[in-house]
Design a protein around this motif. Structure first.
Motif, short mmCIF file in Angstrom:
data_model
loop_
_atom_site.label_atom_id
_atom_site.label_comp_id
_atom_site.label_asym_id
_atom_site.label_seq_id
_atom_site.Cartn_x
_atom_site.Cartn_y
_atom_site.Cartn_z
N THR A 1 -4.68 17.78 7.26
CA THR A 1 -4.44 17.74 8.13
C THR A 1 -4.99 16.36 8.43
N ASP A 2 -5.32 16.23 9.78
CA ASP A 2 -5.98 14.32 9.99
C ASP A 2 -6.98 14.17 9.86
N ALA B 1 -3.94 9.44 -2.38
CA ALA B 1 -4.35 10.52 -0.92
C ALA B 1 -4.59 9.97 -0.08
N LYS B 2 -4.23 8.84 0.37
CA LYS B 2 -4.61 7.75 1.65
C LYS B 2 -3.35 7.90 2.93
N ASP B 3 -2.19 8.38 1.85
CA ASP B 3 -1.09 9.27 3.46
C ASP B 3 -1.74 10.60 3.27
N ALA B 4 -2.84 11.27 3.19
CA ALA B 4 -2.91 12.76 3.35
C ALA B 4 -2.94 13.11 4.97
N ARG C 1 -7.67 8.20 -5.01
CA ARG C 1 -8.09 7.53 -3.64
C ARG C 1 -7.71 8.13 -2.42
N LEU C 2 -9.12 7.78 -2.51
CA LEU C 2 -8.80 8.97 -0.46
C LEU C 2 -9.02 7.99 0.49
N PRO C 3 -8.73 8.27 1.58
CA PRO C 3 -8.97 8.24 3.03
C PRO C 3 -9.85 7.59 2.88
N GLU C 4 -9.94 5.85 3.91
CA GLU C 4 -11.11 5.43 3.88
C GLU C 4 -11.97 6.67 4.85
N GLY C 5 -13.23 7.01 4.01
CA GLY C 5 -14.66 7.60 4.37
C GLY C 5 -14.56 8.52 4.05
#
Ligand SMILES: [Zn+2]
Length: 630
Positions: A140-141, A39-42, A170-174
Motif C-alpha cells: 500500500t502507500d 522495494a522503493k517503488d512498493a 532497499r526500503l522506501p525512505e523512512g
C-alpha cells in the motif's frame, strides 16, 4: 495457512537433503547467489530484483518458485513476474525461453567464457482482491510485505537447502521493518541479510512500513517472541492494553501446550490494511498474517480475527517442525501430496481455536458460539454425500480457489473446520479412556515437543500419528480416523461436542458471533431455516441442497428482490421468518434470475434458526476444561 475468511529452514540440515541428489552438482559446491531487491517503488505495487547467478556455458535452467510451502498448491505468482532479462557480467543480453511443459521454468543460453549470469525481474503486486497468499496484494502507500519467493529465481538441480542466497533489500525512505531473517548490517534504507539457504530465505518474509510497531511478547525470556505490526495508519496500532496481554498469554499457553520451541526467535508479522490480501501463512520462525486496518482496534473485528494468529503460531510446531513426509519437498517445483492436511491444518485449527480460550482472546461463551457456528454449517453440508472429508484434502492443490457459490454441495477446504470437530472428538476420547489423566495436550508434548532448538523438519506418516495416539491412550484410532475421513454422513461429526458435555441446538437468537459474522462479512444467514446464504443486497451466494429454498428452485447467483411483497433486506427476511411461525401463509420470495423475475412460495413456519451449544448436564463439562488456561 488460513484463508481469511468465508479461510519454510535455514542453514540447518533438513531430513530431505538425503532424499535428493543434485543433478549436476557432483563434486562442485552449490551455487552462491546474490539477490538485491529494491522495494522503493512498493507504493506503486512493483518490486525490482537483481540476481547474480553462477553459471557455465550451455543452457542454464532457472525456476520461479511454484509450490510454495504452506500454500498447498502450485500457487507461485508467475503471472506477476515481469521485466525478465538476462545478461553476462559484461552486459551482453542473453536469450531465454519459457519451458513448454512448465510455465515456472526458464532456459537461458549462456555463451562460452561466462561464469555468472545477471538476472533482472520485477514482481507486480496485484491490486484489489486478485491473487492469493504470497501472490496476493502485498503493498500500500504506507506498508508492504516482501515474500522472497516472489522476487527470485533459482537454478535447477539443487535442493533449496543447498542453495545459498546473499540477500539485500532497499526500503522506501523512512520505512521500518521486521523479520526473522538474521541481519548482517543495516544502513539508512538498505539491509544486508546474513547468507542463508534458499529454504531459510523463503521462510523469512519481511514486513515494512511507515507505521510499524514492535511488541515484545515474552520480555526477558528465550527464545524471544515479538510482534511486528505494520498498518495503514498509526491509529490502527493503538488497541486497548489487554489486547497485548492476550498475545503474551498466547505465547505462554502455547509453550505450556507443546513444552519446547523449534525456533531461535519468533516474529508475528502482522499487516493491518484494507488494501492487502487477507490470509495467514506459516513459517518456522514467523507468520505472515494480514487482516483489515481496524482488526486490532475494533472489538467486533478483533473477535472475528481471533484464532488467526494462534493458528499460524501453532504451525511452527504442527506443519513446519512436524510435517507430513509427502508435503516435505526438496525444492519448489516438486508437487506436494496433501492427503495428511487433516493433521497439518485440521489439528492446527483445533489447537489454534482452543488457544483463543486459554489466552483470553475469547470468553468461554464466544468460544462456544464460534464452535457452534462451525458445527452448524458443517452439519448442513450435503456435499458430503458425494465427497468424503479425505477428498477435500486430496483435491486442494487443484481446486483451492473454487468459487464460494455452491459451496455446500461442492464442499470447500473442510479439512480445517471439520477436523477441528474431529480433533475435539479425539481429545474427549483420550480424556474418557484415561479417566481424565491424559488429554490431547499429552499427544502434543510427545509429537511436537522436546528437544527444542533451531528450526528443523521431522516428517511423519499416518502410522506415526496413530502410534503416538496409542502411546497416549490405547484405542482403535485407525478405525476412528478411517471412519471420520471416509464417511458420507449425514451430518457433521458432533461426537466431540457431545462427548465434552454439550449439545448443538438451533433457536431464534442470533449469537454475538453470528451477528458479528453477518455484519462484518456482509452475509445474511438463513441457512438453517430455509437453506439460503445471501448478501445484504439479496444476492444468493449459496443454497443448501435438500432444504426448502433449493427444493423450490432457488439457486446461487439469483437475487432475492422482495420478501412477502417488501423490498429485501436482512431485517425484512428475518421479520418474515418470525411472522411465518404464527401463520399458514407461505413465505413469498420475488427472485431475479438472469434478467427474469419469478415468485417462489416456501411453505415454511419454523421461524429463525441459529446455532448454539447448550450444556448436557448428564455428562461432565470437558469443553470448559479444554479451553481453561494451563
Ligand atoms: Zn494453516
Amino acid at each position: 495457512m488460513t484463508r481469511t475468511f468465508r479461510s519454510q529452514i535455514f542453514h540447518y540440515v533438513f531430513l530431505v537433503i538425503a532424499l535428493v541428489s543434485p543433478v549436476f552438482a557432483a563434486g562442485s559446491p552449490a551455487p552462491h547467489i546474490s539477490l538485491f531487491v529494491d522495494a522503493k517503488d512498493a507504493p506503486r505495487k512493483i518490486f525490482h530484483a537483481r540476481m547474480a547467478i553462477p553459471a557455465k556455458p550451455g543452457t542454464l535452467t532457472l525456476c520461479y518458485p511454484k509450490w510454495i510451502p504452506g500454500e498447498h498448491g502450485p500457487t507461485g505468482p508467475i503471472q506477476d513476474l515481469a521485466g525478465l532479462k538476462f545478461a553476462t557480467t559484461s552486459g551482453q543480453t542473453l536469450s531465454w525461453r519459457r519451458d513448454l511443459l512448465d510455465g515456472w521454468t526458464f532456459h537461458v543460453e549462456v555463451p562460452a567464457g561466462t561464469s555468472s549470469v545477471e538476472a533482472l525481474l520485477d514482481f507486480i503486486s496485484p491490486v484489489g482482491s486478485e491473487g492469493i497468499y504470497t501472490g496476493g496484494a502485498t503493498a500500500t502507500d504506507r506498508m508492504a510485505v516482501l515474500n522472497w519467493n516472489a522476487v527470485l529465481l533459482y537454478p535447477e538441480g539443487w535442493t533449496s537447502d543447498e542453495l545459498t542466497y546473499d540477500a539485500s533489500l532497499r526500503l522506501p525512505e523512512g520505512w521500518k521493518f521486521g523479520t526473522s531473517l538474521p541481519v548482517a548490517s543495516h544502513s539508512d534504507d538498505e539491509i544486508k541479510f546474513a547468507p542463508v539457504s534458499l529454504t531459510m530465505l523463503v521462510d523469512g518474509p519481511v514486513i515494512t512500513g511507515q507505521y510499524l510497531k514492535v511488541v515484545p511478547l515474552n520480555p526477558g525470556q528465550t527464545p524471544p517472541v515479538e510482534m511486528d505490526i505494520a498498518a495503514d495508519s498509526a491509529a490502527a496500532l493503538d488497541p486497548p492494553a489487554d489486547v497485548w496481554e492476550h498475545f503474551k498469554n498466547l505465547v505462554t499457553q502455547a509453550g505450556m501446550l507443546f513444552g519446547a520451541q523449534h525456533y531461535r526467535d519468533y516474529h508475528f508479522l502482522y499487516s493491518l490494511s484494507d488494501h492487502v490480501a487477507h490470509f495467514g501463512l506459516e513459517h518456522h520462525e514467523s507468520n505472515d498474517s494480514r487482516l483489515g486496518e481496524r482488526a486490532l482496534v475494533d472489538p467486533t473485528k478483533r473477535l472475528l480475527g481471533s484464532g488467526l494468529l494462534s493458528h499460524e503460531y501453532v504451525h511452527s510446531w504442527n506443519g513446519k517442525f512436524r510435517r507430513p513426509a509427502e508435503l516435505t519437498t526438496p525444492d519448489y517445483e516438486k508437487p506436494m501430496q496433501t492427503d495428511l492436511l487433516w493433521v497439518y491444518e485440521g489439528l492446527t485449527q483445533y489447537l489454534g481455536e482452543i488457544l483463543t480460550g486459554r489466552d483470553g482472546e475469547r470468553t468461554p461463551e464466544q468460544f462456544r458460539d464460534a464452535l457452534a457456528y462451525t458445527a452448524a454449517y458443517l452439519d448442513h453440508r450435503p456435499g458430503r454425500a458425494w465427497r468424503n472429508l479425505q477428498d477435500t484434502a486430496d483435491g486442494v492443490p487443484s481446486m483451492q480457489d473454487a468459487p464460494s457459490q455452491w459451496e455446500s454441495w461442492r464442499r470447500a477446504l473442510d479439512y480445517y473446520d471439520e477436523d477441528e470437530l474431529n480433533w475435539l472428538w479425539v481429545d474427549t476420547i483420550i480424556r474418557q479412556q484415561t479417566h481424565g489423566q491424559k488429554s490431547l495436550d499429552d499427544f502434543c508434548r510427545i509429537f511436537h515437543g522436546a528437544p527444542g532448538g533451531p528450526p528443523r523438519v521431522k516428517t511423519y506418516t499416518f502410522e506415526d500419528v496413530l502410534n503416538t495416539l496409542n502411546q497416549v491412550a490405547p484405542y482403535d484410532w485407525r478405525g476412528f480416523w478411517t471412519g471420520r475421513l471416509t464417511n458420507h454422513g449425514p451430518g457433521a461429526p458432533l461426537g466431540g461436542i457431545e462427548g465434552s458435555g454439550w449439545k448443538l441446538v438451533y433457536d431464534d437468537v442470533r449469537s454475538e458471533w453470528v451477528q458479528a459474522r453477518e455484519s462484518d462479512r456482509g452475509t445474511v444467514n438463513a441457512a438453517y431455516s430455509i437453506g439460503l446464504w445471501l448478501r445484504p443486497d439479496g444476492s444468493v451466494t449459496d443454497t443448501v441442497e435438500g432444504m426448502l429454498a433449493a427444493q423450490a428452485g432457488i439457486g446461487p447467483g439469483m437475487k432475492v428482490i422482495a420478501v412477502n411483497g417488501r423490498r429485501f433486506s436482512g431485517d425484512v427476511l428475518r421479520d418474515a421468518l418470525r411472522e411465518g411461525k404464527n401463520s399458514s401463509v407461505p413465505l413469498e420470495l420475488l427472485v431475479e434470475d438472469t434478467e427474469y423475475y419469478k415468485t417462489f412460495k416456501l411453505d415454511y413456519h419454523a421461524g429463525e434458526k441459529y446455532p448454539h451449544l447448550v450444556r448436557d448436564e448428564a455428562k461432565p463439562d470437558l469443553l470448559s476444561d479444554i479451553i481453561k488456561p494451563r
